[in-house]
Design a protein around this motif. Sequence first.
Motif, mmCIF file in Angstrom:
data_model
loop_
_atom_site.group_PDB
_atom_site.id
_atom_site.type_symbol
_atom_site.label_atom_id
_atom_site.label_comp_id
_atom_site.label_asym_id
_atom_site.label_seq_id
_atom_site.Cartn_x
_atom_site.Cartn_y
_atom_site.Cartn_z
ATOM 1 N N TYR A 84 0.842 -1.198 0.000
ATOM 2 C CA TYR A 84 0.000 0.000 0.000
ATOM 3 C C TYR A 84 0.883 1.256 0.000
ATOM 4 O O TYR A 84 1.966 1.265 0.607
ATOM 5 N N SER A 108 0.928 4.060 1.604
ATOM 6 C CA SER A 108 1.302 4.653 2.892
ATOM 7 C C SER A 108 2.196 3.734 3.737
ATOM 8 O O SER A 108 2.657 4.138 4.803
ATOM 9 N N HIS A 109 2.444 2.522 3.264
ATOM 10 C CA HIS A 109 3.274 1.569 4.008
ATOM 11 C C HIS A 109 4.726 1.590 3.537
ATOM 12 O O HIS A 109 4.999 1.866 2.359
ATOM 13 N N ASP A 168 1.353 -10.260 4.786
ATOM 14 C CA ASP A 168 -0.026 -10.745 4.743
ATOM 15 C C ASP A 168 -0.308 -11.556 3.488
ATOM 16 O O ASP A 168 0.489 -11.574 2.549
ATOM 17 N N GLY A 210 -8.260 -3.162 2.916
ATOM 18 C CA GLY A 210 -8.644 -1.968 3.654
ATOM 19 C C GLY A 210 -10.099 -1.963 4.077
ATOM 20 O O GLY A 210 -10.928 -2.719 3.550
ATOM 21 N N THR A 211 -10.411 -1.076 5.003
ATOM 22 C CA THR A 211 -11.784 -0.968 5.519
ATOM 23 C C THR A 211 -12.678 -0.118 4.626
ATOM 24 O O THR A 211 -13.893 -0.251 4.644
ATOM 25 N N THR A 216 -8.616 3.647 2.983
ATOM 26 C CA THR A 216 -7.992 3.272 4.255
ATOM 27 C C THR A 216 -7.412 1.865 4.173
ATOM 28 O O THR A 216 -8.163 0.886 4.131
ATOM 29 N N PRO A 267 -5.222 -1.598 5.401
ATOM 30 C CA PRO A 267 -5.095 -2.313 6.673
ATOM 31 C C PRO A 267 -3.800 -1.908 7.371
ATOM 32 O O PRO A 267 -3.030 -1.095 6.845
ATOM 33 N N GLU A 268 -3.527 -2.474 8.530
ATOM 34 C CA GLU A 268 -2.269 -2.202 9.221
ATOM 35 C C GLU A 268 -1.092 -2.694 8.383
ATOM 36 O O GLU A 268 -1.217 -3.651 7.620
ATOM 37 N N GLU A 269 0.054 -2.030 8.542
ATOM 38 C CA GLU A 269 1.253 -2.448 7.806
ATOM 39 C C GLU A 269 1.657 -3.860 8.230
ATOM 40 O O GLU A 269 1.625 -4.198 9.414
ATOM 41 N N PRO A 270 2.034 -4.708 7.262
ATOM 42 C CA PRO A 270 2.365 -6.093 7.605
ATOM 43 C C PRO A 270 3.653 -6.209 8.417
ATOM 44 O O PRO A 270 4.586 -5.421 8.251
ATOM 45 N N LYS A 271 3.686 -7.200 9.299
ATOM 46 C CA LYS A 271 4.906 -7.503 10.049
ATOM 47 C C LYS A 271 5.804 -8.381 9.182
ATOM 48 O O LYS A 271 5.321 -9.193 8.404
#
Length: 371
Positions: free
Chosen positions: A167, A169-170, A201, A207-208, A212, A214-218
């Motif tokens: 994404y 923003s990531h 992921d 995204g929601t 927007t 989702p959270e940035e992947p670990k």
Amino acid sequence: MIKSVSTIFIFSILLILSSCNNKPKKTDKKEAEKEVAKTVYPSDVIPFFDHWKLILGDGSNAGIANNFEDKDFFYATNDKKEDWVVFKSPNGGNTHGTSNNTRTELAQVKKWYPKTANDKLTATLKVMNVSATGDARVAASHAVVVGQIHSADKHENEPLKIFYKKYPSHTKGSVFWHYEINTAGDDNSGRWDYSYAVWGDDFSVVGTDANTPPEEPKDGIALGEEFSYEIEVKDGIMNLKFTSEGHETKTFTKNLIESEYTTKADIPEQTKKLFGPLGQDGVERKEAYAGEGCFFKLGTYNQTNGKSPEKNKNWCSGAETHGGDLKKQYADGNYAEVWFKTASITISSNSVSNDGYFSKNDLLYQKETKH
């Protein structure tokens, strides 16, 4: 005597002049610079192009790409350390075959059969760009496929697609791979993919809302960060290996000749969530991809497109395409770009010509570009 001395003197002068004329000429500086700047072709960097045909980002088939480049889609570059082969493809433009998406991608000129296969593809690469736009709820937005196994027969489905997705923003993106069922019967509309996370992921994390993520992947992979894959198919079994410095090595095994999805009860929850709402809830033929000719693909298969998400919430990204204008898409980041450093292919003696696949899909491209 005077005459003799004169003759000797004249002869000596001629020898000196002849000697001067035989001295090597000084090379013109501009000519020397031209020699140094000799074109490095992708086939100089990874010399295995005899085994592939190249489909470009405008949908055309460039054929076997030895000593070939196209500065819009396919060329060699140097990152000040080593040479790379660049594959580049916009969000919107002409496509090859039945796909909605553009690609600059190699397709193997031979096909092999999973049951008797002993075939292998390896690659080391880094993704340099994915689309700057796209609906965050659409699973394919901001994604690119960098390696595949494709069927050349019947439905032409894909037992393997290797994705990279990030994404805007990531900082880090995800690497994951898909198995697409080889749908039972003649109707392929119920086909679906199952996604396996490698780093970060899988495909189902979205995204929601449209803007927007989702959270940035670990444990993700950044743009410009190298990783490698190995694909081996032997005696019906596909073995995958993914490696990247600083990340855990991941391995997977999948049977390509015996399905685990032959009844509705076998459909995984991930699939029900993603593909069920679209009516894609088919089952797979018992023998999966047995009896079908398969082949490798490698390059940049851009998964982001400009089609409306209302048509398909998994594959239609609603991204910017500037009406197919290549320069505008490249100028504002609406394209996918992948660099390959090394790659190799091993082809079994049981492989056969894949010309039927190319002739059929080249014809579809020609019909599309005429309209």
